[in-house]
Write a protein that holds these residues in place. Structure first.
Motif: not given
Lengths: 176, 431
Positions: A103, A107, A162, B38, B123, B125, B139-143, B145-146, B153-155, B194, B225
């Protein structure tokens, strides 16, 4: 070189082994103290694989593709995929990696594809093609079926990362 | 039905009955949590995109845990000021500023945000520690922000492995030693990559909630994950005290749920381990590295900054000072941990033994405080130990339990804590 469609990428292979981490392999955390910041792309490109491949930044051609073994990019912070992108890497095709790196890379505009068996099939300098939408990796006549990217992921790739995706979304122009 | 707990939580968040492993699904998160670096970056990005407030402020949590008390000359002085001005201007109450801030992993459970059956975007794990109360960290890291502009959001639905815990921890052995045993077996391969690690078994309930959080926070370093633990009466009572009317739902796996692996871990068979540099699979019995001189010893991080971890360190330091030549830092994980440690006399004890108690946050784990110089050797309860993680690349970081770290601080070299603990005749306490 990359092809016209942003979901089909074709490039020359740089090959790496197992467990090249994002924090001490792709870049070195200790040399990028502000790990969440926007760094100057030219500076980041110089850091890319600096401890592993001498003069990588000068030798890489935009559109080249990284092939790597297990655990690629674990653990990582944002500068790792940003450095790969800044250096001109178009995609990474790896034996395994974690969702955080996938991810984080997406991004940064870098598609990362999990493809068990790829390190046996691909050699340094080979031309590899990855079709993100179809879920297909082709190298040396060997075709691997991989998990296709979801529409939401393809749209981020198509946007270039992103932040440009968010700009598109906020303008009401995103499809996913 | 064949659904694991992770599948059930994702299905609930997706508004469907079931989900299949490997599928991409769109979910509505219950919360999204991010750290200060972040958060600042994200509000600046959004500002440029014409967004001046968070769309769902009740569901976003930002915690100032990486750069609290920014020092003179630090770039974070102004950044943190801008972040708090943003929070004040927009009425964003879930900004946990210095004073209310601890490590966000702890804030999530202490404030009752993490509750059974909830899906939390984060942000990092390591925040899978919230699985101790049955909340799923994605955990979607920098995402993250979405989640500041959109409520979905997607997983990708993860496969799960099931670890059943039996037996009981021997004296001088800590839950970190189980983490290290798992890292030893999985950290060099991709057996957990994962995947979600689901913990259960009769011994799970013998571990305190503090220990369960430390256990789950470490599964990332074995490749996973995320992680979850079965929700027992202890976990449920903790949640009920903090839920404040907010909903939750306890899920259990279906009897025919599919796991990539089911494995039993006998806690009684564990011994004190040390993770040597540079890989997480480089786990050895403490005797293999005993005698290695150290210059620093630290207790903290999302692995070991909770009350039970401090109590374990105190068992060792009770009658022994930190050795000359060793700097010892102890970081309580949150204001709640800090104040309870004070109430129990632990802060006083640590101070009198020559250890320095730092403010809540990540502190030494990424070298924000107590940075390492050339030639330093540290033994730490922190999570990462690759070269340069906490300062100089020419410093060595060894990872271990609070028992081993405290005993090593006393000895001035890496040492087995068990003889020291036995000599004191102190009971091994898990509260």
């Amino acid at each position: 070189m990359s092809t016209a469609s942003s979901t089909v990428l074709r490039g020359r292979v740089w090959k790496f082994g197992d467990w090249v981490s994002g924090d001490d392999g792709i870049v070195r955390f200790s040399e990028l103290r502000n790990f969440a910041d926007d760094h100057d792309p030219a500076e980041l490109a110089r850091h890319c694989f600096a401890g592993l491949v001498p003069n990588f930044a000068e030798r890489v051609t935009p559109g080249d593709i990284v092939v790597a073994g297990r655990g690629f990019g674990i653990p990582s912070h944002p500068p790792a995929p940003m450095a790969l992108r800044a250096a001109g890497i178009a995609a990474a095709v790896v034996e395994s990696t974690d969702t955080a790196f996938i991810r984080r890379s997406l991004n940064a505009g870098l598609p990362v594809v999990t493809c068990p068996g790829i390190t046996d099939a691909a050699n340094e300098g080979d031309v590899l093609e990855v079709d993100l939408a179809a879920g297909r990796v082709t190298v040396n006549g060997t075709v691997f079926a991989v998990k296709p990217f979801a529409p939401a992921m393809l749209e981020v790739v198509d946007s270039g990362g992103l932040v440009p995706y968010l700009a598109r979304y906020l303008a009401g122009n995103a499809r996913a | 039905m064949r659904q694991t707990v992770a599948q059930k939580i994702i299905a609930r968040a997706a508004g469907t009955e079931t989900v299949e492993v490997g599928d991409y699904v769109t979910v509505t998160p219950d919360y999204t949590v991010m750290q200060d670096i972040y958060f600042y970056k994200n509000i600046k990005i959004l500002e440029k995109l014409g967004v001046h407030e968070i769309a769902y402020p009740d569901k976003v949590i930002a915690v100032l845990d990486h750069t609290p008390q920014a020092a003179h000359g630090s770039i974070y002085v102004d950044r943190n000021r801008e972040s708090r001005e943003f929070a004040r201007r927009t009425g964003f109450d879930n900004f946990f500023d210095v004073g209310r801030a601890g490590l966000r992993h702890l804030i999530m459970v202490e404030q009752g945000f993490a509750r059974p059956g909830l899906l939390v975007f984060s942000d990092e794990p390591n925040i899978s520690s919230i699985g101790a109360v049955g909340a799923l960290n994605v955990p979607i890291s920098t995402e993250v922000i979405v989640s500041m502009v959109r409520d979905s959001n997607w997983v990708r639905v993860p496969a799960s492995v099931r670890f059943e815990l039996v037996g009981s921890l021997p004296p001088g052995v800590w839950v970190r030693d189980l983490v290290q045993a798992i890292c030893h077996d999985y950290g060099g391969g991709d057996g957990l990559i994962q995947r979600c690690v689901e913990f259960g078994g009769p011994a799970l309930s013998t571990l305190s909630l503090d220990s369960r959080q430390g256990l789950l926070a470490g599964m990332y370093h074995a490749g996973a994950d995320t992680a979850l633990a079965d929700v027992d009466d202890v976990a449920l009572a903790y949640v009920q005290e903090r839920a404040d009317g907010r909903p939750y739902e306890v899920f259990t796996a279906d009897a025919d749920a599919e796991y990539d692996e089911v494995r039993t871990w006998d806690l009684s068979a564990l011994e004190p381990f040390v993770t040597a540099p540079p890989k997480h699979a480089d786990v050895v019995p403490v005797s293999d590295v005993s005698g290695r001189r150290i210059t620093q010893a630290t207790i903290g991080s999302c692995a070991s900054n909770r009350l039970d971890d401090l109590r374990a360190a105190a068992e060792v330091l009770r009658d022994h000072p930190v050795a000359p030549g060793v700097t010892m830092y102890i970081t309580p994980g949150s204001p709640a941990v800090y104040s309870q440690a004070a109430r129990e006399g632990l802060i006083e004890l640590f101070t009198e033994r020559g250890a320095t108690v730092l403010s809540p946050g990540c502190t030494t784990c990424w070298g924000y405080l107590g940075a390492l110089g050339d030639g330093d050797v540290t033994i730490s309860t922190n999570q990462e130990h690759y070269p340069g993680r906490a300062g100089s690349r020419k410093a060595d970081i060894y990872l271990s339990s609070p028992y081993v770290v405290a005993a090593s601080a006393v000895a001035g070299e890496i040492t087995d804590p068990r003889p020291l603990l036995a000599r004191e005749g102190k009971p091994h306490v898990h509260s």
